[in-house]
Design an enzyme around this catalytic site. Structure first.
Site, PDB file in Angstrom:
ATOM      1  N   ASP A   1      -2.301  13.147  -4.852  1.00 45.82           N
ATOM      2  CA  ASP A   1      -2.430  11.859  -4.154  1.00 45.82           C
ATOM      3  C   ASP A   1      -3.199  12.081  -2.848  1.00 45.82           C
ATOM      4  O   ASP A   1      -3.211  13.188  -2.304  1.00 45.82           O
ATOM      5  CB  ASP A   1      -1.037  11.299  -3.798  1.00 45.82           C
ATOM      6  CG  ASP A   1      -0.328  10.688  -4.993  1.00 45.82           C
ATOM      7  OD1 ASP A   1      -0.947  10.481  -6.049  1.00 45.82           O
ATOM      8  OD2 ASP A   1       0.883  10.408  -4.857  1.00 45.82           O
ATOM      9  N   MET A   2      -3.799  11.004  -2.327  1.00 45.96           N
ATOM     10  CA  MET A   2      -4.480  11.128  -1.038  1.00 45.96           C
ATOM     11  C   MET A   2      -3.639  10.434   0.037  1.00 45.96           C
ATOM     12  O   MET A   2      -3.152   9.334  -0.170  1.00 45.96           O
ATOM     13  CB  MET A   2      -5.875  10.502  -1.109  1.00 45.96           C
ATOM     14  CG  MET A   2      -6.714  10.773   0.118  1.00 45.96           C
ATOM     15  SD  MET A   2      -6.957  12.537   0.492  1.00 45.96           S
ATOM     16  CE  MET A   2      -8.344  12.956  -0.590  1.00 45.96           C
TER      17      MET A   2
ATOM     18  N   ARG B   1      -9.043   9.556  -9.181  1.00 44.61           N
ATOM     19  CA  ARG B   1      -8.381   8.248  -9.222  1.00 44.61           C
ATOM     20  C   ARG B   1      -8.920   7.482  -8.017  1.00 44.61           C
ATOM     21  O   ARG B   1      -8.801   7.956  -6.888  1.00 44.61           O
ATOM     22  CB  ARG B   1      -6.869   8.380  -9.084  1.00 44.61           C
ATOM     23  CG  ARG B   1      -6.185   7.010  -8.857  1.00 44.61           C
ATOM     24  CD  ARG B   1      -4.790   7.130  -8.241  1.00 44.61           C
ATOM     25  NE  ARG B   1      -3.874   7.793  -9.118  1.00 44.61           N
ATOM     26  CZ  ARG B   1      -2.807   8.482  -8.679  1.00 44.61           C
ATOM     27  NH1 ARG B   1      -2.570   8.604  -7.376  1.00 44.61           N
ATOM     28  NH2 ARG B   1      -2.005   9.052  -9.539  1.00 44.61           N
TER      29      ARG B   1
ATOM     30  N   GLY C   1      -6.711   2.264  -0.885  1.00 43.68           N
ATOM     31  CA  GLY C   1      -6.204   3.007   0.274  1.00 43.68           C
ATOM     32  C   GLY C   1      -5.023   2.280   0.885  1.00 43.68           C
ATOM     33  O   GLY C   1      -5.074   1.063   1.080  1.00 43.68           O
TER      34      GLY C   1
ATOM     35  N   LYS D   1     -11.264  -6.442   4.425  1.00 44.44           N
ATOM     36  CA  LYS D   1     -10.910  -6.300   3.010  1.00 44.44           C
ATOM     37  C   LYS D   1     -12.128  -6.531   2.102  1.00 44.44           C
ATOM     38  O   LYS D   1     -12.295  -5.825   1.094  1.00 44.44           O
ATOM     39  CB  LYS D   1      -9.785  -7.282   2.675  1.00 44.44           C
ATOM     40  CG  LYS D   1      -9.312  -7.184   1.245  1.00 44.44           C
ATOM     41  CD  LYS D   1      -8.065  -7.999   1.017  1.00 44.44           C
ATOM     42  CE  LYS D   1      -7.812  -8.347  -0.443  1.00 44.44           C
ATOM     43  NZ  LYS D   1      -8.059  -7.333  -1.427  1.00 44.44           N
TER      44      LYS D   1
HETATM   45  P1  FDA Z   1      -4.980  -5.589  -3.298  1.00 43.77           P
HETATM   46  O1  FDA Z   1      -4.057  -5.027  -2.282  1.00 43.77           O
HETATM   47  O2  FDA Z   1      -6.215  -6.273  -2.865  1.00 43.77           O
HETATM   48  O3  FDA Z   1      -4.146  -6.523  -4.244  1.00 43.77           O
HETATM   49  C1  FDA Z   1      -4.754  -7.270  -5.281  1.00 43.77           C
HETATM   50  C2  FDA Z   1      -3.690  -8.062  -6.002  1.00 43.77           C
HETATM   51  O4  FDA Z   1      -2.802  -7.163  -6.664  1.00 43.77           O
HETATM   52  C3  FDA Z   1      -2.762  -8.882  -5.102  1.00 43.77           C
HETATM   53  O5  FDA Z   1      -3.316 -10.132  -4.829  1.00 43.77           O
HETATM   54  C4  FDA Z   1      -1.523  -8.968  -5.951  1.00 43.77           C
HETATM   55  O6  FDA Z   1      -1.677  -9.933  -6.960  1.00 43.77           O
HETATM   56  C5  FDA Z   1      -1.477  -7.612  -6.601  1.00 43.77           C
HETATM   57  N1  FDA Z   1      -0.672  -6.637  -5.826  1.00 43.77           N
HETATM   58  C6  FDA Z   1      -1.123  -5.632  -5.064  1.00 43.77           C
HETATM   59  N2  FDA Z   1      -0.098  -4.931  -4.513  1.00 43.77           N
HETATM   60  C7  FDA Z   1       1.011  -5.535  -4.944  1.00 43.77           C
HETATM   61  C8  FDA Z   1       2.394  -5.309  -4.744  1.00 43.77           C
HETATM   62  N3  FDA Z   1       2.846  -4.309  -3.989  1.00 43.77           N
HETATM   63  N4  FDA Z   1       3.260  -6.138  -5.349  1.00 43.77           N
HETATM   64  C9  FDA Z   1       2.835  -7.155  -6.139  1.00 43.77           C
HETATM   65  N5  FDA Z   1       1.546  -7.426  -6.360  1.00 43.77           N
HETATM   66  C10 FDA Z   1       0.649  -6.639  -5.774  1.00 43.77           C
HETATM   67  N6  FDA Z   1      -3.106   4.731  -2.009  1.00 43.77           N
HETATM   68  C11 FDA Z   1      -3.421   5.821  -1.283  1.00 43.77           C
HETATM   69  O7  FDA Z   1      -3.794   5.693  -0.113  1.00 43.77           O
HETATM   70  N7  FDA Z   1      -3.319   7.067  -1.836  1.00 43.77           N
HETATM   71  C12 FDA Z   1      -2.955   7.252  -3.137  1.00 43.77           C
HETATM   72  O8  FDA Z   1      -2.892   8.391  -3.595  1.00 43.77           O
HETATM   73  C13 FDA Z   1      -2.644   6.107  -3.916  1.00 43.77           C
HETATM   74  N8  FDA Z   1      -2.279   6.221  -5.227  1.00 43.77           N
HETATM   75  C14 FDA Z   1      -2.155   5.077  -5.982  1.00 43.77           C
HETATM   76  C15 FDA Z   1      -1.914   5.178  -7.359  1.00 43.77           C
HETATM   77  C16 FDA Z   1      -1.892   4.045  -8.160  1.00 43.77           C
HETATM   78  C17 FDA Z   1      -1.687   4.186  -9.632  1.00 43.77           C
HETATM   79  C18 FDA Z   1      -2.080   2.763  -7.557  1.00 43.77           C
HETATM   80  C19 FDA Z   1      -2.094   1.513  -8.389  1.00 43.77           C
HETATM   81  C20 FDA Z   1      -2.257   2.650  -6.211  1.00 43.77           C
HETATM   82  C21 FDA Z   1      -2.285   3.797  -5.408  1.00 43.77           C
HETATM   83  N9  FDA Z   1      -2.456   3.695  -4.031  1.00 43.77           N
HETATM   84  C22 FDA Z   1      -2.731   4.841  -3.317  1.00 43.77           C
HETATM   85  C23 FDA Z   1      -2.272   2.388  -3.344  1.00 43.77           C
HETATM   86  C24 FDA Z   1      -3.565   1.629  -3.163  1.00 43.77           C
HETATM   87  O9  FDA Z   1      -4.375   2.296  -2.213  1.00 43.77           O
HETATM   88  C25 FDA Z   1      -3.313   0.195  -2.685  1.00 43.77           C
HETATM   89  O10 FDA Z   1      -2.612   0.204  -1.487  1.00 43.77           O
HETATM   90  C26 FDA Z   1      -2.552  -0.661  -3.683  1.00 43.77           C
HETATM   91  O11 FDA Z   1      -2.894  -0.363  -5.001  1.00 43.77           O
HETATM   92  C27 FDA Z   1      -2.853  -2.150  -3.462  1.00 43.77           C
HETATM   93  O12 FDA Z   1      -4.209  -2.389  -3.640  1.00 43.77           O
HETATM   94  P2  FDA Z   1      -4.849  -3.162  -4.912  1.00 43.77           P
HETATM   95  O13 FDA Z   1      -6.013  -2.365  -5.372  1.00 43.77           O
HETATM   96  O14 FDA Z   1      -3.825  -3.405  -5.929  1.00 43.77           O
HETATM   97  O15 FDA Z   1      -5.482  -4.469  -4.320  1.00 43.77           O
END
Ligand code: FDA
Length: 283
Positions: A107-108, A160, A164, A177
């Site tokens: 993970d980062m 991956r 962030g 954003k």
């Molecule tokens: P965004 O935050 O723009 O959300 C888009 C839409 O997704 C929202 O409108 C909502 O519908 C839905 N959504 C998002 N988060 C939600 C929540 N918590 N509950 C309900 N709905 C939600 N970060 C990092 O810094 N280091 C890492 O190693 C990882 N590893 C990682 C693994 C995996 C498998 C995932 C999915 C995510 C990560 N992350 C991460 C977290 C990532 O950086 C980020 O903070 C979250 O995925 C939220 O961003 P989205 O891309 O989902 O988009």
């Protein structure tokens, strides 16, 4: 109450809970990555203890023939105490993963750790016995990510891509954003064009749609990449993607240190607080 609240996003506190949930997710046609929750440790002994959980997981995954790999945070392996210690632990986990036909995703974390994390992953992947058994995470909010991705592709390292999750300064990360999203799409396209199996981690349907249309326009088969999402987040979308023939991997966290992880998920989407409170009252 904490356990009840967090169960939406966290599989439970024991290894057994995580394995049970992983099995159920596999049955729904999805791959899994398991995260033993915990961040910075304060001694080498704690780091070794955290690593031991992952060694046990790798054995259990192999024994039960689960479709699961592991996601590891280097601070939990002692990175901020001693990068050599974290590197050695990551090496032994990757050796174990290789021996059991598995894979370690590092993970980062926050930006002061980006370079050292990249250095460790690149050094381990350069070892002929570990090549391909370790991968990394890149965050689209960092300005440096395009250059990092190009280097990782040249090294043959699986990435991956996520947006962030940490609070970063404008000197290192896009504050808006819209810029993060634009960079996410650009970086996804760079990853998809490479011949390496990468993961696109997001719940954002517009990011997913862009990736799908880029892949179909460029003749990139769905089998050549995967979407990744967090356990408990957008389960409808996870199922839809599987039904459409895409690979989906669910990130399943477990363990006693669920609180910071849980709070990050709430902070990402304040509506979750209301949603969880309603569920709690209903049950
Ligand atoms: P965004 O935050 O723009 O959300 C888009 C839409 O997704 C929202 O409108 C909502 O519908 C839905 N959504 C998002 N988060 C939600 C929540 N918590 N509950 C309900 N709905 C939600 N970060 C990092 O810094 N280091 C890492 O190693 C990882 N590893 C990682 C693994 C995996 C498998 C995932 C999915 C995510 C990560 N992350 C991460 C977290 C990532 O950086 C980020 O903070 C979250 O995925 C939220 O961003 P989205 O891309 O989902 O988009």
């Amino acid at each position: 109450m904490g356990g009840k609240l967090s169960s939406r996003f966290v599989a439970g506190v024991e290894i057994e809970d995580a394995l049970r949930v992983a099995e159920a997710v596999n049955r729904q046609g999805m791959h899994v990555t398991l995260d033993s929750l915990g961040e910075s440790v304060s001694s080498a002994a704690e780091a070794e203890k955290a690593a031991d959980v992952y060694h046990r997981l790798l054995d259990a995954i192999a024994e039960r023939k689960l479709d699961a790999n592991i996601s590891v945070k280097l601070t939990q392996m002692g990175l901020t105490l001693d990068p050599q210690l974290a590197g050695d632990i990551a090496e032994s986990l990757t050796e174990h993963a290789r021996a059991t036909g598995n894979f370690v995703r590092i993970d980062m974390e926050d930006s002061p750790l980006t370079q050292v994390t990249l250095d460790i992953v690149r050094r381990l992947n350069a070892k002929p016995n570990l090549r391909g058994a370790i991968g990394i995470v890149i965050q689209a909010y960092l300005y440096r990510s395009q250059a990092d991705i190009e280097q990782l592709i040249a090294d043959g390292i699986r990435v991956r891509l996520c947006k962030g999750a940490y609070q970063e300064q404008a000197q290192v990360a896009f504050p808006k954003k819209a810029d993060v999203d634009e960079n996410y799409v650009r970086l996804s396209c760079t990853l998809l064009k490479s011949d390496i199996y990468h993961g696109l981690a997001t719940h954002d349907e517009s990011m997913i749609d862009e990736a799908k249309s880029f892949a179909s326009q460029h003749g990139i088969a769905p089998s050549r990449f995967e979407f990744q999402m967090l356990f408990g987040v957008r389960r409808d979308l996870q199922r839809k993607l599987v039904a459409e023939g895409y690979n989906v991997r669910v990130y399943i966290p477990f363990g006693r240190e669920w609180y910071p992880y849980f709070m990050r998920r709430l902070a990402e989407r304040p509506a979750n607080v209301l949603f969880l409170a309603k569920n709690l009252l209903r049950n």
